[in-house]
Design an enzyme around this catalytic site. Structure first.
Site, mmCIF file in Angstrom:
data_model
loop_
_atom_site.group_PDB
_atom_site.id
_atom_site.type_symbol
_atom_site.label_atom_id
_atom_site.label_comp_id
_atom_site.label_asym_id
_atom_site.label_seq_id
_atom_site.Cartn_x
_atom_site.Cartn_y
_atom_site.Cartn_z
ATOM 1 N N ASN A 103 29.552 31.843 34.273
ATOM 2 C CA ASN A 103 29.461 32.435 35.607
ATOM 3 C C ASN A 103 30.175 31.621 36.680
ATOM 4 O O ASN A 103 30.637 32.182 37.675
ATOM 5 C CB ASN A 103 27.976 32.582 35.981
ATOM 6 C CG ASN A 103 27.775 32.846 37.453
ATOM 7 O OD1 ASN A 103 28.042 33.937 37.955
ATOM 8 N ND2 ASN A 103 27.309 31.824 38.171
ATOM 9 N N TYR B 81 42.872 35.428 42.771
ATOM 10 C CA TYR B 81 41.532 35.725 42.276
ATOM 11 C C TYR B 81 41.551 36.875 41.277
ATOM 12 O O TYR B 81 40.973 36.784 40.183
ATOM 13 C CB TYR B 81 40.625 36.072 43.459
ATOM 14 C CG TYR B 81 39.184 36.322 43.092
ATOM 15 C CD1 TYR B 81 38.317 35.254 42.880
ATOM 16 C CD2 TYR B 81 38.695 37.612 42.971
ATOM 17 C CE1 TYR B 81 36.986 35.476 42.549
ATOM 18 C CE2 TYR B 81 37.370 37.846 42.641
ATOM 19 C CZ TYR B 81 36.517 36.777 42.435
ATOM 20 O OH TYR B 81 35.201 37.005 42.096
ATOM 21 N N THR C 278 26.191 37.153 48.552
ATOM 22 C CA THR C 278 26.104 35.859 47.882
ATOM 23 C C THR C 278 26.863 34.839 48.712
ATOM 24 O O THR C 278 27.372 35.144 49.796
ATOM 25 C CB THR C 278 26.685 35.950 46.459
ATOM 26 O OG1 THR C 278 26.509 34.695 45.788
ATOM 27 C CG2 THR C 278 28.154 36.278 46.481
#
Length: 269
Positions: free
Chosen positions: A88, A153, A188
């Site tokens: 993760n 990304y 997040t």
């Protein structure tokens, strides 16, 4: 009675990793919380001890070969095996193909792509020797449908999908399963340490994250359910599943809508 099932989660010191640690602790799993910041991993362990399960905090830099190998050795020394490995840990960044620096490209690919490769290569043989286990790699919806200003990304996360597809084929029939998760924006702290050549991509990412409907806990719940069902491609929200169908079956329409959205948010293509 303590569960015999054991899960290792990288990036478990915050965000989705911490939410996953909570979810698996709630389900009775023993949880190894690994993070580049040991203090944050310790915080996660302290928060989940109330579930009455075994948990340990470990430090790892997923961008470093020796550090990840050391993590494997620590996990095996403590548990003598592991049932689920969740790759993760990651970083965030923006920039176009033309504007992102080579330094940012190397940084992003080393952590977000090769960090997953390291986890697969180091723990895959462990699971094969056991004859059972599951590897879960966290990618992104950006891997399936990239847009402007996010080349580094999106490329790294697309690589995670490809690595996962290859690993799944390599392990077919072995008893070891593979899943890849492609969430979109959710609430997040992923934007900490965000790297980009200018502020526009960070501004857009911040706006999208603030407007997200799902929390990290929602995504963790969907991942847990998808893994339990044995799904390979886990699309952990209704919105992501809708966008994926649109991108897959009507790519030109998807692209037009995407560009309308980014222009409305002030991003220049």
């Amino acid at each position: 009675m303590e569960s015999s099932r054991r899960v290792l989660i990288t990036g478990a010191g915050s965000g989705l990793g911490r939410a996953l640690a909570f979810r698996y602790a709630e389900a009775g799993w023993r949880v190894a919380c690994a993070d580049i910041r040991l203090d944050r991993a310790n915080e996660t362990v302290a928060l989940i001890t109330g579930f009455g399960i075994g948990a340990m905090a470990l430090q790892v830099d997923v961008g470093d070969d020796a550090s990840f190998a050391g993590l494997r050795d620590q996990v095996l020394a403590a548990w003598e095996g592991v049932d689920l490995v969740i790759n993760n840990a990651g970083v965030s960044g923006g920039g176009s193909v033309l504007d992102a620096s080579m330094s940012d490209w190397h940084w992003m690919l080393n952590i977000n792509l090769l960090g997953v490769v390291r986890g697969c290569r180091l723990f895959g043989p462990v699971l094969l020797e056991q004859g059972a286990g599951h590897i879960v790699n966290i990618a992104s919806f950006a891997a399936l449908a990239g847009g402007p200003g996010m080349a580094t990304y999106a490329t790294a996360k697309a690589g995670v999908v490809t690595v996962s597809e290859g690993l799944r084929a390599d392990l077919e029939g072995s008893g070891v399963r593979v899943s890849v998760v492609c969430p979109s924006f959710f609430q997040t702290n992923l934007l900490e340490g965000f790297r980009a050549p200018d502020a526009s991509s960070l501004n857009v990412a911040t706006a999208l994250m603030r407007s997200a409907r799902e929390s990290a806990a929602d995504i963790a719940e969907a991942i847990h359910a998808g893994v339990e069902r044995g799904e390979f491609l886990i699309l952990p929200s209704a919105q992501v599943r809708k966008l994926w169908r649109l991108k897959r079956w009507f790519p030109q329409l998807y692209f037009r809508k995407l560009m309308q959205m980014v222009r409305a948010r002030g991003v220049k293509p």
